[in-house]
Design an enzyme around this catalytic site. Structure first.
Site, short mmCIF file in Angstrom:
data_model
loop_
_atom_site.label_atom_id
_atom_site.label_comp_id
_atom_site.label_asym_id
_atom_site.label_seq_id
_atom_site.Cartn_x
_atom_site.Cartn_y
_atom_site.Cartn_z
N THR A 93 0.91 -1.17 0.04
CA THR A 93 0.04 0.08 -0.07
C THR A 93 1.12 1.21 -0.13
OG1 THR A 93 -1.67 -1.41 1.31
CG2 THR A 93 -1.93 1.16 1.35
N THR A 131 -0.07 -8.97 -7.36
CA THR A 131 -1.51 -8.48 -7.49
C THR A 131 -1.45 -7.14 -7.74
OG1 THR A 131 -1.74 -10.21 -5.71
CG2 THR A 131 -3.57 -8.33 -6.05
N ALA A 163 -2.12 -19.79 -0.81
CA ALA A 163 -2.49 -18.86 0.47
C ALA A 163 -1.09 -19.63 1.38
CB ALA A 163 -3.40 -19.65 1.19
N GLU A 164 -0.74 -18.90 2.23
CA GLU A 164 0.58 -19.21 3.03
C GLU A 164 0.35 -20.19 4.02
OE1 GLU A 164 2.81 -15.82 4.45
OE2 GLU A 164 2.38 -14.70 2.83
N LYS A 219 -8.60 -11.30 -9.47
CA LYS A 219 -7.48 -11.52 -7.99
C LYS A 219 -8.12 -10.71 -6.92
CE LYS A 219 -4.38 -12.59 -5.46
NZ LYS A 219 -4.21 -13.70 -4.49
N LEU A 220 -8.33 -9.54 -7.19
CA LEU A 220 -8.73 -8.42 -6.16
C LEU A 220 -10.33 -8.95 -5.45
CD1 LEU A 220 -7.71 -4.93 -7.37
CD2 LEU A 220 -6.40 -6.46 -5.76
N ALA A 222 -11.27 -12.10 -5.45
CA ALA A 222 -11.05 -13.31 -4.67
C ALA A 222 -10.86 -12.99 -3.18
CB ALA A 222 -10.31 -14.11 -5.36
N ALA A 224 -11.16 -10.04 -1.69
CA ALA A 224 -12.13 -9.22 -1.20
C ALA A 224 -13.30 -10.12 -0.49
CB ALA A 224 -12.71 -8.43 -1.97
N CYS A 275 -2.00 -9.49 2.38
CA CYS A 275 -2.62 -9.16 1.13
C CYS A 275 -3.93 -8.73 1.42
CB CYS A 275 -2.55 -10.51 0.13
SG CYS A 275 -1.14 -10.51 -0.50
#
Ligand code: NAD
Ligand code: UGA
Length: 458
Positions: A93, A131, A163-164, A219-220, A222, A224, A275
Site C-alpha cells: 500500500t 497482485t 495461501a501461505e 484476483k482482487l 477473490a 475481497a 494481502c
C-alpha cells in the site's frame, strides 16, 4: 544441457520462490531462474535455511535446485536470457502522496518494467504475477513497448491464489489457474505459452483463460470475498457474545447450506497477512477513482470490521482483567498471522502486542516459527517484551494467556501444568477458538473465547 525455455522470475519472495520451485519441479525441460535485489534473500534460497517457511518447500527446492532451478542476483543477465519473465515483486500500500494508505505502490513494479526494457535484446512475454490494480497491464505495455527497437513485449496476467502455510499444496493442486491476455493474435499466442507451462501438471479444465482486465480484477475480487467472509462471521461473533449464541455453532449451521459452504467461516481475533487489507484498500481506491463511492464504502467496511475486532479483543482482556493489565505478565501464544507460517505481516498479534504494551503489560511472545519476524517487527519496543519458543515458559507466572495463532501445538499443551504455573485467577483469551473451553473452565481457568459466552468463576 539445453532447455526448451528460459523462464525468469523477478522477486524471490513468498510467491516467486515457491511458484518457481513448483514450475521447476514439474517442468524439468525448462530452465527457471529466480532473481532478487535482496542479496541476503538469494543467499538464503541457495542455502539449507530458506528465507521462508512452508511445509514441503525445502524438499521441493532440494530436488530442483541447480538442476533446472537457479537463484541469482544478476537480474540483468537473467532478463537477457529469458523468453518469459514472471514479475513477482511486492506491491504494498502506498504510504505517501496521492492515494496514501489505500492505493497500490507501483514503484517496484515500474522499476522492474524499465529494467526489463533496458536489458532486452529480443521480444518477451511478461507475466504479471504480483497482485495489481485492474488496468496495470496497460501502463506496463506503454512503458515496455515505447522502445525504439523492434522488440515486442506481450503482457499477460497470471495472478497467484496460493495461501501461505499451504503454498506447496495449493501450487501442486490449484482450484484454478487464471491467465488473462489481450484478445489480439499476439496476446492469445502469449496466453497459450503460459497455459502450456501449467498444463504440465494442472488439468486443462482448471486453467481458465480470460481478458487481461478480468484476470487482474478477479484476483482482487477473490481476496475481497474471502476477507468479507471472515469479517461477516467476526461481526456476528460480537452479537453472539451478547446473546449466548455460539459463533462456531452458527457458522456450522450456516456453512452446511450448500450455497454458502463451510470454509472461511472461522471466527477469530481478525484476519492478517500481507494481502487481504492491502488488496481491499486497493480495490476501494480504484472504485473511488471511478466515482463509485458506494462500492468503495461497501468493501472498506470489511477492513473496518477487522480493525474493530482486533480492538474489541484488547478491550475484552482489559475489562475482564479488572480494568488493568499494567504490570501484569501476559503470554501470547502465537505471533504469525496464521498457523504453519513464520510470516507476521499485518498479523493481529502485532496490533494486540502494541495495545497491551501501551497498557503497560509485560508481554511474553511464544511462536514456533515466527519469533525472528516478531523481534524485527517489535524492534522499537525495548521494554516489557520477552520472546521464548517455550509456551510453558511464556505462561509461567503470567496472569493471562491469549491464543493469537491457531498452531496445533497450542491445542496439545498440558493446561493443568500451565494453570499451576500462573498467577491466580488465571485467564485464557482464545482468539482462535481452538481450545476445549469447557475443560479449561472446569480446571479453574476463566475462559473468554470469540463469539461465545464467557466461562468465569466470579
Ligand atoms: P515479498 O515481499 O515476499 O517478495 C517480493 C520480492 O521482490 C522481495 O524479495 C523484494 O526484494 C523483491 N523485489 C522488489 N523490487 C525488486 C526489483 N526491482 N528487482 C528484483 N527484486 C525486487 O512479496 P510476496 O508476498 O511474494 O508478494 C509478491 C506479490 O504477490 C504481491 O503483489 C502480493 O500481493 C502477491 N501475492 C502474495 C501472496 C502471498 O501469499 N504472500 C499470495 C498471492 C499473491
Ligand atoms: C490469502 C488467500 O487465501 C489466498 O488465496 C491469496 O492468494 C493470498 O491471500 C494473497 O493474495 O496473498 P493468506 O493471506 O496466505 O492467503 O492466508 P488465508 O488462509 O487466506 O488467511 C488470511 C487470514 O484470515 C489469516 O489471518 C487467517 O487466520 C484469517 N482467517 C481465515 C480467519 O480468521 N478465519 C477463517 O475462516 C479463515
Amino acid at each position: 544441457m539445453t532447455f526448451e525455455k528460459n523462464i525468469l522470475c523477478i522477486g524471490a519472495g513468498y510467491v516467486g520462490g515457491p511458484t518457481m520451485a513448483m514450475i521447476g519441479a514439474k517442468c524439468p525441460q525448462y530452465k527457471v531462474t529466480v532473481v532478487d535485489i535482496d542479496m541476503n534473500k538469494i543467499a538464503a534460497w541457495k542455502s539449507d535455511s530458506l528465507p521462508i517457511y512452508e511445509p514441503g518447500l525445502s524438499e521441493l527446492v532440494k530436488t530442483t535446485r541447480d538442476r533446472n532451478l537457479f537463484f541469482s542476483t544478476d537480474i540483468e543477465a537473467g532478463i537477457r536470457e529469458a523468453n518469459i519473465i514472471f514479475v513477482s515483486v511486492n506491491t504494498p500500500t502506498k504510504t505517501f502522496g496521492q492515494g496514501a494508505g489505500k492505493a497500490a505502490d507501483l514503484q517496484y513494479w515500474e522499476k522492474t518494467a524499465r529494467q526489463i526494457l533496458a536489458n532486452s535484446k529480443d521480444s518477451k512475454i511478461i507475466v504479471e504475477k504480483s497482485t495489481l490494480p485492474v488496468r496495470t497491464a496497460k501502463a506496463m505495455e506503454r512503458i515496455l513497448n515505447g522502445n525504439s527497437e523492434k522488440i515486442h513485449f506481450e503482457v499477460v496476467s497470471n495472478p497467484e491464489f496460493l495461501a501461505e502455510g499451504s503454498a506447496i499444496k495449493d501450487l501442486e493442486n490449484p482450484d484454478r489457474v487464471l491467465i488473462g491476455s489481450s484478445e489480439t493474435e499476439k496476446g492469445i499466442r502469449a496466453r497459450k505459452e503460459i497455459v502450456d507451462i501449467y498444463a504440465n501438471w494442472v488439468a486443462r479444465e482448471k486453467i481458465i483463460e480470460s481478458n487481461v482486465w478480468s484476470s487482474e480484477l478477479s484476483k482482487l475480487t477473490a481476496n475481497a470475498f474471502l476477507a468479507q467472509r471472515v469479517s461477516s462471521i467476526n461481526s456476528l461473533s460480537a452479537l453472539c457474545e451478547k446473546t449466548e449464541a455460539d459463533i462456531d455453532e452458527v457458522a456450522h449451521a450456516v456453512g452446511m447450506e450448500s450455497r454458502i459452504g463451510p470454509r472461511f467461516l472461522k471466527a477469530s481475533v481478525g484476519f492478517g497477512g500481507s494481502c487481504f487489507k492491502k488488496d481491499i484498500l486497493n480495490l476501494v481506491y480504484i472504485c473511488q477513482s471511478y466515482g463509485l463511492n458506494e462500492v468503495a464504502d461497501y468493501w472498506e467496511s470489511v477492513v473496518k470490521i477487522n480493525e474493530w475486532q482486533e480492538k474489541r479483543f484488547i478491550q475484552n482482556m482489559l475489562i475482564n482483567m479488572f480494568n488493568t493489565v499494567a504490570g501484569k505478565r501476559i503470554a501470547l501464544f502465537g505471533f504469525a498471522f496464521k498457523a504453519d507460517t513464520g510470516d507476521t505481516r499485518e498479523s493481529p498479534a502485532l496490533y494486540i502486542t502494541r495495545g497491551l504494551l501501551e497498557e503497560r503489560a509485560l508481554v511474553v511472545i511464544s511462536d514456533p516459527e515466527a519469533l525472528g519476524n516478531a523481534k524485527r517487527d517489535l524492534k522499537d519496543f525495548n521494554e516489557n517484551l520477552i520472546f521464548t519458543e517455550d509456551p510453558y515458559e511464556a505462561a509461567r507466572e503470567s496472569h493471562a494467556v491469549a491464543v493469537l495463532t491457531e498452531w496445533r501445538q497450542f491445542k496439545e499443551l498440558d493446561y493443568t501444568r500451565i494453570l499451576n504455573s500462573m498467577c491466580q485467577p488465571a485467564f485464557i483469551f482464545d482468539g482462535r477458538n481452538i481450545l476445549d473451553h469447557r475443560r479449561l473452565f472446569e480446571m479453574g481457568f476463566n475462559v473468554f473465547a470469540i463469539g461465545k459466552a464467557p466461562l468465569k468463576h466470579f
